[in-house]
Design a protein around this motif. Structure first.
Motif, PDB file in Angstrom:
ATOM      1  N   GLY A   1       0.825  -1.157   0.029  1.00  0.00           N
ATOM      2  CA  GLY A   1       0.169  -0.299  -0.267  1.00  0.00           C
ATOM      3  C   GLY A   1       1.022   1.936  -0.172  1.00  0.00           C
ATOM      4  O   GLY A   1       0.981   1.769  -0.096  1.00  0.00           O
ATOM      5  N   GLY A   2       2.619   1.678   0.367  1.00  0.00           N
ATOM      6  CA  GLY A   2       3.094   1.990   0.104  1.00  0.00           C
ATOM      7  C   GLY A   2       2.923   3.181   1.452  1.00  0.00           C
ATOM      8  O   GLY A   2       3.117   2.900   2.217  1.00  0.00           O
TER       9      GLY A   2
ATOM     10  N   SER B   1       6.646  -3.150   1.874  1.00  0.00           N
ATOM     11  CA  SER B   1       8.272  -3.578   2.424  1.00  0.00           C
ATOM     12  C   SER B   1       9.141  -1.853   2.658  1.00  0.00           C
ATOM     13  O   SER B   1      10.231  -1.986   3.212  1.00  0.00           O
TER      14      SER B   1
ATOM     15  N   HIS C   1      -2.498   5.930   0.529  1.00  0.00           N
ATOM     16  CA  HIS C   1      -3.368   7.076   0.817  1.00  0.00           C
ATOM     17  C   HIS C   1      -4.544   6.183   0.359  1.00  0.00           C
ATOM     18  O   HIS C   1      -5.664   7.504   0.285  1.00  0.00           O
ATOM     19  N   VAL C   2      -4.512   5.138  -0.230  1.00  0.00           N
ATOM     20  CA  VAL C   2      -5.476   4.658  -0.853  1.00  0.00           C
ATOM     21  C   VAL C   2      -6.202   3.942   0.292  1.00  0.00           C
ATOM     22  O   VAL C   2      -7.574   4.884   0.844  1.00  0.00           O
TER      23      VAL C   2
ATOM     24  N   ASP D   1       6.613  -7.964   4.039  1.00  0.00           N
ATOM     25  CA  ASP D   1       7.528  -7.982   2.744  1.00  0.00           C
ATOM     26  C   ASP D   1       6.304  -9.638   1.602  1.00  0.00           C
ATOM     27  O   ASP D   1       6.168 -10.273   2.377  1.00  0.00           O
ATOM     28  N   PHE D   2       5.557  -8.722   0.938  1.00  0.00           N
ATOM     29  CA  PHE D   2       4.605  -9.909   0.334  1.00  0.00           C
ATOM     30  C   PHE D   2       5.085 -10.349  -0.491  1.00  0.00           C
ATOM     31  O   PHE D   2       4.154 -11.536  -1.026  1.00  0.00           O
ATOM     32  N   PHE D   3       6.442 -11.327  -0.227  1.00  0.00           N
ATOM     33  CA  PHE D   3       6.296 -12.503  -0.558  1.00  0.00           C
ATOM     34  C   PHE D   3       6.587 -13.507  -0.094  1.00  0.00           C
ATOM     35  O   PHE D   3       6.662 -14.710   0.190  1.00  0.00           O
TER      36      PHE D   3
ATOM     37  N   CYS E   1       0.002  -3.529  -7.392  1.00  0.00           N
ATOM     38  CA  CYS E   1       1.433  -3.884  -7.509  1.00  0.00           C
ATOM     39  C   CYS E   1       2.007  -4.890  -7.561  1.00  0.00           C
ATOM     40  O   CYS E   1       2.817  -5.354  -8.715  1.00  0.00           O
TER      41      CYS E   1
ATOM     42  N   ASN F   1       3.464  -4.666 -11.924  1.00  0.00           N
ATOM     43  CA  ASN F   1       5.350  -4.483 -11.348  1.00  0.00           C
ATOM     44  C   ASN F   1       5.959  -5.613 -11.265  1.00  0.00           C
ATOM     45  O   ASN F   1       7.881  -6.240 -11.432  1.00  0.00           O
TER      46      ASN F   1
HETATM   47  C1  SAM Z   1       3.275   0.793  -7.915  1.00  0.00           C
HETATM   48  S1  SAM Z   1       3.204   0.733  -6.020  1.00  0.00           S
HETATM   49  C2  SAM Z   1       1.222   0.873  -5.132  1.00  0.00           C
HETATM   50  C3  SAM Z   1       0.931   1.402  -4.102  1.00  0.00           C
HETATM   51  C4  SAM Z   1      -0.378   1.617  -3.474  1.00  0.00           C
HETATM   52  N1  SAM Z   1      -0.687   0.420  -3.693  1.00  0.00           N
HETATM   53  C5  SAM Z   1      -0.845   2.321  -4.999  1.00  0.00           C
HETATM   54  O1  SAM Z   1      -1.717   2.000  -5.488  1.00  0.00           O
HETATM   55  O2  SAM Z   1      -0.635   3.846  -4.473  1.00  0.00           O
HETATM   56  C6  SAM Z   1       4.000  -0.380  -5.530  1.00  0.00           C
HETATM   57  C7  SAM Z   1       4.595  -0.233  -3.977  1.00  0.00           C
HETATM   58  O3  SAM Z   1       5.027  -2.436  -3.802  1.00  0.00           O
HETATM   59  C8  SAM Z   1       5.661  -2.204  -2.525  1.00  0.00           C
HETATM   60  N2  SAM Z   1       6.869  -2.964  -2.590  1.00  0.00           N
HETATM   61  C9  SAM Z   1       7.864  -3.733  -3.947  1.00  0.00           C
HETATM   62  N3  SAM Z   1       7.739  -4.750  -3.144  1.00  0.00           N
HETATM   63  C10 SAM Z   1       7.557  -4.664  -2.628  1.00  0.00           C
HETATM   64  C11 SAM Z   1       7.812  -6.205  -1.380  1.00  0.00           C
HETATM   65  N4  SAM Z   1       8.944  -7.622  -1.534  1.00  0.00           N
HETATM   66  N5  SAM Z   1       6.960  -6.300  -0.228  1.00  0.00           N
HETATM   67  C12 SAM Z   1       5.625  -5.295  -0.191  1.00  0.00           C
HETATM   68  N6  SAM Z   1       5.779  -3.853  -1.073  1.00  0.00           N
HETATM   69  C13 SAM Z   1       6.558  -4.273  -1.711  1.00  0.00           C
HETATM   70  C14 SAM Z   1       6.491  -1.013  -3.191  1.00  0.00           C
HETATM   71  O4  SAM Z   1       6.922   0.136  -2.285  1.00  0.00           O
HETATM   72  C15 SAM Z   1       5.551   0.293  -3.467  1.00  0.00           C
HETATM   73  O5  SAM Z   1       4.364   0.754  -2.698  1.00  0.00           O
END
Ligand code: SAM
Length: 424
Positions: A253-254, A276, A257-258, A302-304, A320, A323
């Motif tokens: 969720g970064g 993370s 903001h959502v 960590d979402f993994f 997410c 990506n």
């Molecule tokens: C494109 S942003 C989306 C953020 C938010 N969900 C939004 O819609 O604005 C992707 C998010 O994934 C998070 N992220 C990347 N790798 C991650 C991981 N292994 N575990 C948890 N979060 C991760 C990043 O830090 C980032 O906040």
């Protein structure tokens, strides 16, 4: 001539006329001024109907011009597109947008001096952009802002977005075929055009270049203004139907903001923002407002890794999965399965991402915009945007008990609702 003996060119031009007439009527009925290229021009305030009309107009007008121009003229416009980007790159990097005064004018010598570059190249760049109504050349070598250039001067998130695109993304995109040549059958963040150009995946590079990372993050706010408004999320899913005091887990969720927005709309719900990045979580924590402070919390995760929250009312993951490549997405979704098994049956997993349309499901104009994001994901992360079917496939690969029960949302962002059956 078209099938019905009617001219296709005239049919398209009629669509253009009808759509334009509807927009003009809307402006008159809502007491809005017509837009112009002037820097203080109002922009059209849309509703859903007018937005649909705008899309129809763009689709018809683009097709009409393409047919009339023919392929040779089309390529005459297209094959030098990178030089348009070159002009933007110089103008943004040397702050020409900031140095042209809002509500004033500037002559070329002064502008070049402020930018710290030679008058010749400064003039060529600004004159090039002015041919696209980006700046107005009001007299020879005297410039003022247009509506478009003024937006860049006024809005730091739009400026940041454009800068990161014409700087690192433009450089990365130019390595696309080299990347595919290097690994013709593999695509991920290591095997991406970005990593081919910069030697490492985007998220590692941004961590090592924090000033560019901050610019990139600021640019994402610019994207949200254009394409993925969180305001529509409120109506896209029946949040109020989740149990009272229910807990929504905002995965990746970064800075939240959502969740902050949804919490302000649904006082009966609690939110846990997971990410993370401790920096983003701290940033979100600092932005909590009194109305939501008791109901939004932050957790580094960590979402993994296996999801630790086992009493959620819903799991929500926005922007997410696009990506990550399929293998990684399967791992991210699978990490939720043990938690979903412990949650009540029917606990929704909500995937909020752009959804690529099936053939002819959307206009070419809309599909092109969505596929630009798809190519962006390929260039930056070696990842992709997905169709509804592709999301379903990912879910089934993660666990065959997943079932897509509904796809909510009507704009470019969709909300895939999946449930995990508790029966074996
Ligand atoms: C494109 S942003 C989306 C953020 C938010 N969900 C939004 O819609 O604005 C992707 C998010 O994934 C998070 N992220 C990347 N790798 C991650 C991981 N292994 N575990 C948890 N979060 C991760 C990043 O830090 C980032 O906040």
């Amino acid at each position: 001539m078209g099938l019905a003996g009617q001219s296709e060119l005239l049919r398209l031009s009629q669509t253009v006329l009808q759509a334009t007439s509807a927009i003009v009527r809307h402006l008159q009925e809502t007491n809005q001024e017509e837009p112009s290229f002037h820097q203080n021009s109002p922009v059209i305030q849309n509703d859903d109907t007018i937005e649909a009309t705008r899309i129809l107009l763009n689709d018809a007008a683009h097709s009409l011009l393409r047919l009339v121009n023919g392929p040779v003229n089309e390529f005459r416009s297209f094959f030098m597109t990178q030089y348009d980007l070159a002009a933007y790159q110089v103008a943004l990097e040397f702050e020409l947008f900031r140095n042209v005064p809002l509500n004033g004018k500037i002559n070329l010598s002064e502008l070049a001096q402020k930018a710290g570059i030679d008058k010749d190249r400064c003039g060529r760049v600004v004159k090039h952009l002015a041919t696209q109504h980006v700046f107005n050349e009001i007299q020879s070598d005297i410039f003022e802002h247009s509506a478009t250039s003024a937006l860049i001067a006024r809005d730091p998130s739009i400026e940041a977005l454009l800068l990161s695109q014409v700087d690192e993304m433009f450089r990365a995109a130019s390595e696309s075929s080299t990347c595919v040549q290097n690994t013709p059958f593999e695509s991920d963040s290591v095997n991406s055009p970005f990593a081919t150009r910069f030697g490492k995946p985007a998220y590692l590079w941004y961590a090592e270049n924090p000033e560019k990372g901050v610019r990139f993050a600021r640019g994402m706010a610019g994207v949200a203004q254009m394409d993925s408004p969180i305001s529509t999320l409120r109506d896209d899913f029946p949040w109020a139907s989740l149990e009272t005091s229910g807990k929504v887990v905002d995965i990746g969720g970064g800075s939240g903001h959502v969740s902050l927005h949804l919490a302000s709309q649904f006082p009966g719900l609690n939110f846990v923002v997971q990410d993370s990045s401790s920096k983003m979580l701290a940033d979100g924590q600092a932005r909590l407002t009194p109305d939501v402070v008791e109901r939004v919390s932050f957790m580094q995760h960590d979402f993994f890794s296996e999801q630790p929250i086992t009493d959620a009312s819903a799991f929500f993951i926005r922007q997410c999965l696009h990506n990550w490549n399929d293998e990684d997405c399967v791992k991210i979704i699978r990490a939720l399965v043990p938690a979903l098994e412990k949650c009540k049956p029917g606990t929704p997993l909500l995937i909020n991402d752009e959804i690529l349309p099936m053939l002819n499901q959307k206009t070419k104009f809309e599909e092109h915009l969505l596929r630009q994001y798809d190519m962006c994901m390929f260039v930056v992360f070696g990842s992709k945007q997905r169709t509804e079917k592709e999301f379903e496939k990912l879910l089934k690969r993660a666990d065959p008990r997943f079932k897509v029960v509904k796809v909510h949302g009507t704009n470019s962002m969709g909300l895939v609702e999946a449930h995990l059956s508790h029966e074996l």
